[in-house]
Design an enzyme around this catalytic site. Sequence first.
Site, mmCIF file in Angstrom:
data_model
loop_
_atom_site.group_PDB
_atom_site.id
_atom_site.type_symbol
_atom_site.label_atom_id
_atom_site.label_comp_id
_atom_site.label_asym_id
_atom_site.label_seq_id
_atom_site.Cartn_x
_atom_site.Cartn_y
_atom_site.Cartn_z
ATOM 1 N N ARG A 82 -10.218 37.085 -9.045
ATOM 2 C CA ARG A 82 -11.625 37.229 -9.440
ATOM 3 C C ARG A 82 -11.673 38.119 -10.674
ATOM 4 O O ARG A 82 -11.195 39.254 -10.653
ATOM 5 C CB ARG A 82 -12.428 37.842 -8.294
ATOM 6 C CG ARG A 82 -13.913 38.017 -8.608
ATOM 7 C CD ARG A 82 -14.612 38.733 -7.445
ATOM 8 N NE ARG A 82 -14.479 37.995 -6.207
ATOM 9 C CZ ARG A 82 -14.194 38.557 -5.028
ATOM 10 N NH1 ARG A 82 -13.977 39.867 -4.946
ATOM 11 N NH2 ARG A 82 -14.110 37.823 -3.949
ATOM 12 N N ARG A 152 -17.057 47.230 -7.539
ATOM 13 C CA ARG A 152 -16.648 45.904 -7.987
ATOM 14 C C ARG A 152 -17.458 45.442 -9.201
ATOM 15 O O ARG A 152 -18.222 46.217 -9.773
ATOM 16 C CB ARG A 152 -16.744 44.936 -6.816
ATOM 17 C CG ARG A 152 -15.820 45.361 -5.657
ATOM 18 C CD ARG A 152 -15.730 44.325 -4.587
ATOM 19 N NE ARG A 152 -14.782 44.702 -3.542
ATOM 20 C CZ ARG A 152 -14.439 43.896 -2.533
ATOM 21 N NH1 ARG A 152 -14.953 42.684 -2.448
ATOM 22 N NH2 ARG A 152 -13.582 44.307 -1.614
ATOM 23 N N LYS A 214 -15.445 48.662 0.179
ATOM 24 C CA LYS A 214 -15.919 48.066 -1.066
ATOM 25 C C LYS A 214 -17.311 48.582 -1.414
ATOM 26 O O LYS A 214 -18.086 48.971 -0.549
ATOM 27 C CB LYS A 214 -15.932 46.546 -0.957
ATOM 28 C CG LYS A 214 -16.823 45.994 0.140
ATOM 29 C CD LYS A 214 -16.651 44.488 0.254
ATOM 30 C CE LYS A 214 -17.468 43.922 1.418
ATOM 31 N NZ LYS A 214 -17.278 42.472 1.580
ATOM 32 N N LYS A 216 -20.683 47.788 -4.220
ATOM 33 C CA LYS A 216 -21.233 46.805 -5.144
ATOM 34 C C LYS A 216 -22.461 47.360 -5.848
ATOM 35 O O LYS A 216 -23.312 47.987 -5.212
ATOM 36 C CB LYS A 216 -21.589 45.520 -4.385
ATOM 37 C CG LYS A 216 -20.380 44.854 -3.749
ATOM 38 C CD LYS A 216 -20.765 43.629 -2.943
ATOM 39 C CE LYS A 216 -19.535 42.983 -2.326
ATOM 40 N NZ LYS A 216 -19.903 41.780 -1.511
ATOM 41 N N CYS A 434 -20.733 29.968 0.238
ATOM 42 C CA CYS A 434 -19.500 30.640 -0.178
ATOM 43 C C CYS A 434 -18.369 29.616 -0.233
ATOM 44 O O CYS A 434 -18.545 28.452 0.120
ATOM 45 C CB CYS A 434 -19.162 31.771 0.786
ATOM 46 S SG CYS A 434 -18.636 31.197 2.423
ATOM 47 N N CYS A 440 -10.178 30.377 2.068
ATOM 48 C CA CYS A 440 -10.479 31.734 2.524
ATOM 49 C C CYS A 440 -9.881 31.974 3.906
ATOM 50 O O CYS A 440 -10.182 31.231 4.855
ATOM 51 C CB CYS A 440 -11.988 31.962 2.568
ATOM 52 S SG CYS A 440 -12.421 33.618 3.163
ATOM 53 N N CYS A 479 -18.282 32.806 7.351
ATOM 54 C CA CYS A 479 -17.974 33.886 8.277
ATOM 55 C C CYS A 479 -19.052 34.952 8.097
ATOM 56 O O CYS A 479 -19.907 34.829 7.212
ATOM 57 C CB CYS A 479 -16.574 34.451 8.003
ATOM 58 S SG CYS A 479 -16.495 35.615 6.616
ATOM 59 N N CYS A 483 -20.556 36.617 1.851
ATOM 60 C CA CYS A 483 -20.376 36.218 0.457
ATOM 61 C C CYS A 483 -21.422 35.212 -0.010
ATOM 62 O O CYS A 483 -21.782 35.195 -1.182
ATOM 63 C CB CYS A 483 -18.978 35.648 0.248
ATOM 64 S SG CYS A 483 -17.658 36.851 0.551
#
Length: 576
Positions: A82, A152, A214, A216, A434, A440, A479, A483
């Site tokens: 990414r 990110r 993470k 964002k 996603c 994935c 899931c 995303c």
Amino acid sequence: MSNDHKNFIVEGNLADNERLKEQSNLLRGTIAENLTDDLTGAFVGDNFQLIRFHGMYQQDDRDIRAERAKQKLEPLQNVMLRARLPGGIITTKQWLAIDKFAEEKSIYGSIRLTTRQTFQFHGVLKPNVKSMHQMLNQVGVDSIATAGDVNRNVLCTSNPVESEVHQEAYEWAKKISEHLLPKTRAYAEIWLDGEKSETTEVEPILGNNYLPRKFKTTVVIPPQNDVDVHANDLNFVAIAENGKLIGFNVLVGGGLAMTHGDTSTFPRKADDFGYISIEHTLAVAEAVVSTQRDWGNRVNRKNAKTKYTLERVGVENFKAEVEKRSGVSFAQSRPYEFTSRGDRIGWVEGVDGKHHLTLFIENGRILDYPGKTLKTGCAEIAKIHTGDFRLTANQNLIVAGVPASQKAQIEQLAREHGLMADDVSLQRKDSMACVSLPTCPLAMAEAERYLPDAVTEIEGILAKHGMQNESIIYRVTGCPNGCGRAMLAEVGLVGKAPGKYNFHLGGDRQGTRIPRMYRENIDEKEIMDELDVLIGRWSKEREVNEAFGDFLIRAKVVKPVIDSAKDFYDDPSYSI
């Protein structure tokens, strides 16, 4: 940190990721050595996790996993990369370089536009990984900190530059991204053969153990909420006066991920901390990040994101600490309103007389299909286009800055290659998924591959009830990690098992309300049957211009989520 705040630290045995980061030598690990190991296509041990800080995830093709096992072969290990692309802006030269690499060096040959407003390569084998990073570096792109426990890729409202405000907002997105990047030279050393003489041995903002989870960040310009602020830890809502950006309202603590069966996890909207003038932007960004660094949960990663820190320590305590660390006091928030969050597909004209063409890319997958050569078309446009491309957080592509003299030529190319059509429904434009299967490793159910046919079914249901000119914000994620941003949709499906989804209803079109689970673990037919009934009611009972999610709340089909920490898992139905 004062003694008063020591009780904000979660005590207990640290998650193994904390050991991994501490022992990584500032994200180096043994990745370089692993690259030369030709006995496996995988990155092994800690490196499996550490490559995420360099912008990559290790994956394999799950469609052929069983067949390879029969042949006594390891899974077809490869990486997804990414890129870091603050604000989603990319030059045509850069585009042609990534197009060439995808064609020649990736298993799938595609470019994937993502909900993080950047592009991904899928299916890059280990022998090509280093050359991939070097190619990106040659054209001025990298993948530093697009995954892992760091800040990110910074999103920014992707409206083409039609005013000074949009240009300024984009510049702030770049500044925030650069300010919060890891300072270690591990990326340059491993992938770019960088010299070690300037090696950094300290991370002044992220800390040597980086963040607990993470993180964002977005910059958003009302009235468009195209970046979905409530899906992010930190958001800067642009406030302008007389066409000039003067400051931001700061929203903290949004996030959509959860874990099936664990009610301590839930999606959460961001809290509005207040207004800051523009010169304080980086100080406040750094203070929010460092407070989460020090107070976030390093014991249980499922409760490690900023949203859980705010719930645990209290919003006012977190806000006060940010003010203390930044030396900035939040003023009362300035008024703003979100009215939309989709992309304006087709042509728009900017104030400078330049034209901007937003191309609808279903699921963001740019690949050549029979009769629809999307990848070739984008490359052909890039060869003649004198402006730039803009990637949107809704997985679409903007050809920006087109002079009037080139408009007809670019439209002709777009139409020839299936990038532009007049028959794309509103519903298809308002739907998103996603990546999910087959690449994935977290996917429980289909998303990208399921979406096109599912949208066709919904189009049929809408037409059946005379609602063909309406649409529903519809999103599918394979899931519960969020995303596809299903937890900000009017109808959100969250994968539970092959062909089975948790069925969520009641979000709004502006992206400011979280939908509630209406039915658990149901199959695709049951979902469509439910939608048929509910859309039928909507067509008959709606008020003037009432959106589907708002109707479901008013009609008491589902209760609204008011405080997700307390009521997200409540029974969805109203007692009679």
